[in-house]
Design an enzyme around this catalytic site. Structure first.
Site, PDB file in Angstrom:
ATOM      1  CG  ASN A  28      -0.337  -0.487   2.474  1.00 52.17           C
ATOM      2  OD1 ASN A  28       0.488   0.199   3.047  1.00 52.17           O
ATOM      3  ND2 ASN A  28      -0.701  -1.684   2.920  1.00 52.17           N
ATOM      4  CG  HIS A  94       3.659  -2.202   4.327  1.00 55.17           C
ATOM      5  ND1 HIS A  94       4.828  -2.737   4.839  1.00 55.17           N
ATOM      6  CD2 HIS A  94       2.702  -3.150   4.545  1.00 55.17           C
ATOM      7  CE1 HIS A  94       4.579  -3.935   5.335  1.00 55.17           C
ATOM      8  NE2 HIS A  94       3.302  -4.221   5.161  1.00 55.17           N
ATOM      9  CG  HIS A  96       4.514  -8.257   2.746  1.00 51.71           C
ATOM     10  ND1 HIS A  96       3.911  -9.236   3.473  1.00 51.71           N
ATOM     11  CD2 HIS A  96       4.243  -7.099   3.402  1.00 51.71           C
ATOM     12  CE1 HIS A  96       3.289  -8.705   4.525  1.00 51.71           C
ATOM     13  NE2 HIS A  96       3.475  -7.407   4.495  1.00 51.71           N
ATOM     14  CG  ASP A 119      24.082   6.902  -5.049  1.00 46.41           C
ATOM     15  OD1 ASP A 119      24.985   7.654  -4.638  1.00 46.41           O
ATOM     16  OD2 ASP A 119      24.178   6.215  -6.088  1.00 46.41           O
ATOM     17  CG  HIS A 170       5.316  -7.044   8.819  1.00 41.76           C
ATOM     18  ND1 HIS A 170       4.479  -6.165   9.444  1.00 41.76           N
ATOM     19  CD2 HIS A 170       4.784  -7.235   7.580  1.00 41.76           C
ATOM     20  CE1 HIS A 170       3.480  -5.851   8.637  1.00 41.76           C
ATOM     21  NE2 HIS A 170       3.654  -6.491   7.499  1.00 41.76           N
ATOM     22  CE1 TYR A 228      23.519  10.439 -10.265  1.00 45.08           C
ATOM     23  CE2 TYR A 228      21.274  11.224  -9.953  1.00 45.08           C
ATOM     24  CZ  TYR A 228      22.161  10.300 -10.481  1.00 45.08           C
ATOM     25  OH  TYR A 228      21.689   9.260 -11.216  1.00 45.08           O
TER      26      TYR A 228
HETATM   27 ZN   LIG Z   1       2.541  -6.035   5.743  1.00 44.52          ZN
END
Ligand SMILES: [Zn+2]
Length: 231
Positions: A28, A94, A96, A119, A170, A228
Site C-alpha cells: 500500500n 509498505h 512485502h 545514494d 514482517h 547529482y
Molecule cells: Zn505487511
C-alpha cells in the site's frame, strides 16, 4: 477532495506490481497533504485491475475516515503514526517485496555495503523489533508505527536521512517527500537487500562501505551541496 493527491497515490500503488515489488495486493502507498493534515491511502484488498483513483480513501491523523466508500488499507494506522512522528515525509510505502522481507525475517539491519545504498540511505537501514503480545492485542497496526518511531529515536537515526525500516518477521516500510520518491526508495531498498545477500554469500567478510565513501555518495545527491543530476 485532494483529487490530485488521489491520482498520485493511485498511480504509485499501480507502480508496486509494475516494479516487481508486490504480488496480489500485498502492499500500500499513501500520500500526505500538509495543508489539511489529511492523507490519502489505497483501499483494502481491491484488485489493482479494478481499482480507480476515486477509490482512494482520505483519512486524518487520528485514523478516522474523512472521505471514501471503501475501507482503507488495514495498515492505515501505521501510516498515520509515521506522518505524525516524522514531520517532513509526504508519502509512505509498505510492501512485502521479497528481498527486503528476507532481511526482515532474518531480523537484520541492512548495512551500507555499496554506493547504490549510499545514494539513498545514509547508513544502515534498521530492523525494528518484533511487537510484544500486549502491543499486538492493543492495536496492532498503530503499535507497529510506534515501534518504528521508537527504533529511530532509540538508535538516534534521522528518518529523513534513512527513509526506510524493516520490521522483524514482517517487511519494509519506506517513505519520502512524495509518492514517486517513496516508491523509488522502496525499489532501491529491494535492490540493495538482494545485492547484500549475494555479497555476503560470496564473501562473508565483505566490509561495509568506508565512511568517506558513504558520505561522498549521500551528499552528492542530498543536502545543500548536492550536484547529482540536472539543476
Ligand atoms: Zn505487511
Amino acid at each position: 477532495m485532494l483529487e490530485k493527491l488521489k491520482q498520485e497515490v493511485y498511480k504509485a500503488n499501480l507502480e508496486l506490481p509494475e516494479r516487481g515489488l508486490i504480488k496480489y495486493t500485498w502492499g500500500n502507498v499513501s500520500g500526505f497533504d500538509p495543508e489539511t493534515q489529511l492523507f490519502v491511502i489505497k483501499p483494502s484488498g481491491v484488485d489493482y485491475a479494478q481499482m480507480k483513483p476515486e477509490d482512494m480513501v482520505v483519512c486524518n491523523l487520528d485514523c478516522e475516515i474523512v472521505e471514501g466508500d471503501l475501507r482503507p488499507s488495514s495498515d492505515m494506522p501505521t501510516h498515520a503514526v509515521l506522518y505524525k512522528s516524522f514531520p517532513n515525509i509526504g508519502s509512505v510505502v509498505h510492501t512485502h517485496s521479497p528481498w527486503a522481507t528476507i532481511w526482515a525475517q532474518a531480523g537484520l539491519d541492512v548495512p551500507a555495503m555499496g554506493t547504490t545504498h549510499a545514494d539513498t540511505f545514509y547508513g544502515s537501514v534498521p530492523c525494528a523489533r518484533f511487537l510484544t503480545a500486549s502491543e499486538i492485542n492493543r492495536d496492532y497496526e498503530y503499535e507497529t508505527g510506534n515501534v518504528i518511531v521508537e527504533t529511530f529515536k532509540e538508535r538516534n537515526i534521522d528518518p529523513n536521512a534513512v527513509p526506510a525500516v524493516l520490521l522483524q518477521g514482517h517487511a519494509p516500510f519506506v517513505w519520502a517527500k512524495d509518492c514517486e520518491h517513496a516508491v523509488m526508495n522502496a525499489v532501491v531498498l529491494e535492490e540493495v537487500c538482494k545485492m547484500n545477500l549475494f555479497t555476503q554469500q560470496l564473501n562473508a567478510y565483505a566490509k561495509a562501505l568506508p565512511e568517506e565513501i558513504l558520505n561522498k555518495h549521500y551528499e552528492r545527491k542530498h543536502g545543500e551541496n548536492a550536484y547529482y543530476g540536472q539543476k
